[in-house]
Write an enzyme that holds these catalytic residues in place. Structure first.
Site, PDB file in Angstrom:
ATOM      1  N   ASP A  24      39.191  33.339  35.209  1.00 62.49           N
ATOM      2  CA  ASP A  24      39.537  34.218  36.340  1.00 62.49           C
ATOM      3  C   ASP A  24      38.771  35.531  36.182  1.00 62.49           C
ATOM      4  OD1 ASP A  24      40.782  35.230  38.608  1.00 62.49           O
ATOM      5  OD2 ASP A  24      42.777  35.403  37.708  1.00 62.49           O
ATOM      6  N   ASP A  43      35.701  42.460  44.137  1.00 66.28           N
ATOM      7  CA  ASP A  43      37.123  42.158  43.866  1.00 66.28           C
ATOM      8  C   ASP A  43      37.721  41.497  45.097  1.00 66.28           C
ATOM      9  OD1 ASP A  43      39.629  42.050  42.772  1.00 66.28           O
ATOM     10  OD2 ASP A  43      40.080  44.153  43.104  1.00 66.28           O
ATOM     11  N   ASP A  61      42.279  38.041  49.147  1.00 74.00           N
ATOM     12  CA  ASP A  61      42.749  39.332  49.684  1.00 74.00           C
ATOM     13  C   ASP A  61      42.080  40.514  48.997  1.00 74.00           C
ATOM     14  OD1 ASP A  61      44.200  38.509  47.351  1.00 74.00           O
ATOM     15  OD2 ASP A  61      45.593  40.153  47.700  1.00 74.00           O
ATOM     16  N   GLU A 105      46.832  38.168  45.687  1.00 73.83           N
ATOM     17  CA  GLU A 105      46.710  38.602  44.292  1.00 73.83           C
ATOM     18  C   GLU A 105      47.030  40.083  44.137  1.00 73.83           C
ATOM     19  OE1 GLU A 105      44.631  40.198  40.688  1.00 73.83           O
ATOM     20  OE2 GLU A 105      44.360  40.748  42.766  1.00 73.83           O
ATOM     21  N   GLU A 106      46.619  40.884  45.116  1.00 68.84           N
ATOM     22  CA  GLU A 106      46.797  42.339  45.006  1.00 68.84           C
ATOM     23  C   GLU A 106      48.260  42.754  45.161  1.00 68.84           C
ATOM     24  OE1 GLU A 106      44.491  43.997  43.916  1.00 68.84           O
ATOM     25  OE2 GLU A 106      42.574  43.123  44.544  1.00 68.84           O
ATOM     26  N   HIS A 157      40.318  35.289  44.285  1.00 62.72           N
ATOM     27  CA  HIS A 157      41.303  35.596  45.330  1.00 62.72           C
ATOM     28  C   HIS A 157      40.635  36.102  46.597  1.00 62.72           C
ATOM     29  CE1 HIS A 157      41.495  40.040  44.746  1.00 62.72           C
ATOM     30  NE2 HIS A 157      41.299  39.768  43.468  1.00 62.72           N
TER      31      HIS A 157
HETATM   32 ZN   LIG Z   1      41.035  41.137  41.881  1.00 58.32          ZN
END
Ligand SMILES: [Zn+2]
Ligand SMILES: *[C@@H]1O[C@H](CO)[C@@H](O)[C@H](O)[C@H]1NC(C)=O
Length: 431
Positions: free
Chosen positions: A218, A157, A127, A191-192, A125
């Site tokens: 993932d 992340d 974001d 995603e967040e 991801h």
């Molecule tokens: Zn993440």
């Protein structure tokens, strides 16, 4: 943290290669790599520098480490340009289709030479969660390099996955790689915040196209080093399920009063007792083996001398795969056992089904063998549970094999000092 970024790239590359050639015959456990053609994973000095610089982002312009506040019209065009500048071969290869989905998310379809093989999908991801400057050793969006670490919000992340996957593909394509098995790369942009505009739309698009996937990889779990007393070597955990969630509001309504003549029980007192009963039953440290309960908000009172009529608390449950939303709610009501406490579910989802990790599970066995070939010091790979939520939950209709793994070393000291704020830097190998 002490693992080279290059290893992440190697993992993505070996995974791509391994998948391209894995046999569909029985006995996956030992066969996955036997016939893999060897595209050498050596990189030139120039390539190594380029990989490292790519993760840092572009100085002075929107970089891969963007905060949600930057989501907007600039993100799409800048990030698009940044990706196509970094990965020109990916963008010009005739058997790769690139689409922008939900305005800011990206879907790459890599057509393999053998359409009879079921495709797989790699997720990452774009974001990140917001990062105020306080508490950071360097400005959180600087992508600064210090002592062999790259610091920045989103480095683990999840820009490491994003860059690792695309760089592996770019470098393989330059070396004339043509996959046999088709695959997708999906890069969500929200995603967040539950992934409803990114992953959910990509999933709907693929479902409309009738796509079924052999498996998905993932983010979500790690290599754990030094967490288990007596276990000398690090071990890798591949999560095969993801915990569910309930945000539950507890509310108590009473008649308001003046503090000079307090009733025997106030709304705050009743609520506090209820929450206390819930919390006594659980220990946060058991996050991996049971449902956890956390009090995240407590609201009541407007004036020092008024006994408030309403008290509200929000409790966040992370549900173990062996339980359901309904079971946890019933348990919570039974434990509170007080009719004056109302329950309002703010949002909730069940844990994800458990993906197979047996000898015949293609995705799991491939990951296990890839991990062991990239990290020879790891002789234990175990299936586990992911304690946080990822974009993968939106793809449950597409596959029964969802595997969550990020090839990063976690050590207790880095976990304590950095992980809670996600200020975990990525270390790369000195070149
Ligand atoms: Zn993440
Ligand atoms: C999964 O498929 C079912 C049946 O087609 C559909 O109703 C549901 O909305 C899908 N779920 C997701 C998350 O796409």
């Amino acid at each position: 943290m002490a693992r080279p970024y290059i290893c992440l790239l190697a993992l993505a590359a070996v995974l791509l290669l391994g998948i391209a050639t894995i046999s569909r015959s029985r006995g996956l456990r030992d066969k996955a790599h036997q016939s893999a053609p060897r595209i050498p994973s050596q990189f030139s000095q120039e390539e190594r520098v380029a990989m490292k610089e790519a993760l840092k982002g572009e100085p002075g312009s929107p970089s891969p480490t963007l905060g949600p506040e930057d989501l907007g019209s600039t993100l799409s065009s800048h990030f698009n340009k940044y990706l196509s500048k970094l990965f020109p071969t990916v963008f010009k290869t005739s058997f790769i289709r690139h689409e922008v989905v939900g305005e800011y998310s990206h879907l790459f379809t890599v057509h393999g030479s053998d359409p009879s093989l079921q495709p797989y999908m790699l997720l990452a991801h774009i974001d990140v969660v917001p990062a105020p400057d306080e508490g950071w050793d360097v400005p959180p969006f600087s992508g600064l390099e210090r002592n062999g670490f790259i610091y920045g919000r989103g480095t683990i992340d999840n820009k490491n996955s994003l860059m690792g996957i695309l760089q592996a593909l770019e470098l393989l394509l330059i070396r004339n790689y043509i996959p046999r098995r088709s695959f997708f790369i999906a890069l969500g942009h929200d995603e967040e915040v539950m992934g409803v505009n990114g992953a959910q739309k990509i999933s709907a698009l693929l479902q409309a196209r009738g796509v079924q996937l052999a498996f998905i990889v993932d983010e979500g779990s790690f290599i754990f080093d030094g967490f288990i007393p007596g276990l000398k070597n690090p071990f890798a955990m591949v999560s095969v399920s993801e915990k569910g969630l309930i945000n539950l509001m507890l509310q108590v309504n009473t008649t308001p009063g003046h503090s000079s003549a307090p009733p025997k029980e106030t709304s705050i007192g009743i609520l506090a007792a209820a929450v206390n009963r819930l919390m006594e039953r659980n220990f946060v440290t058991n996050a991996l083996v049971r449902t956890t309960t956390a009090l995240t908000m407590f609201n009541s009172g407007i004036k020092v001398n008024v006994i408030p009529a309403v008290a509200q608390a929000i409790v966040n449950f992370r549900i173990h795969p062996a339980q359901t939303v309904q079971e946890v709610l019933k348990l919570a009501k039974d434990i509170v056992a007080d009719d004056r406490v109302q329950f309002h579910v703010l949002n909730a989802f069940d844990p994800s089904p458990i993906s197979p990790s047996d000898d015949q599970a293609l995705g799991y066995q491939l990951l296990r063998q890839t991990i062991q070939s990239v990290f020879p010091e790891i002789n234990i790979v175990v299936p586990g549970t992911c304690v946080v939520s990822t974009d993968s939950k939106h793809y449950l209709n597409l596959t029964t094999g969802i595997y969550l793994f990020n090839p990063l070393y976690l050590q207790p000291q880095s976990f304590r000092t950095r992980f809670h704020s996600w200020q975990l830097p990525v270390k790369y190998r000195h070149i």
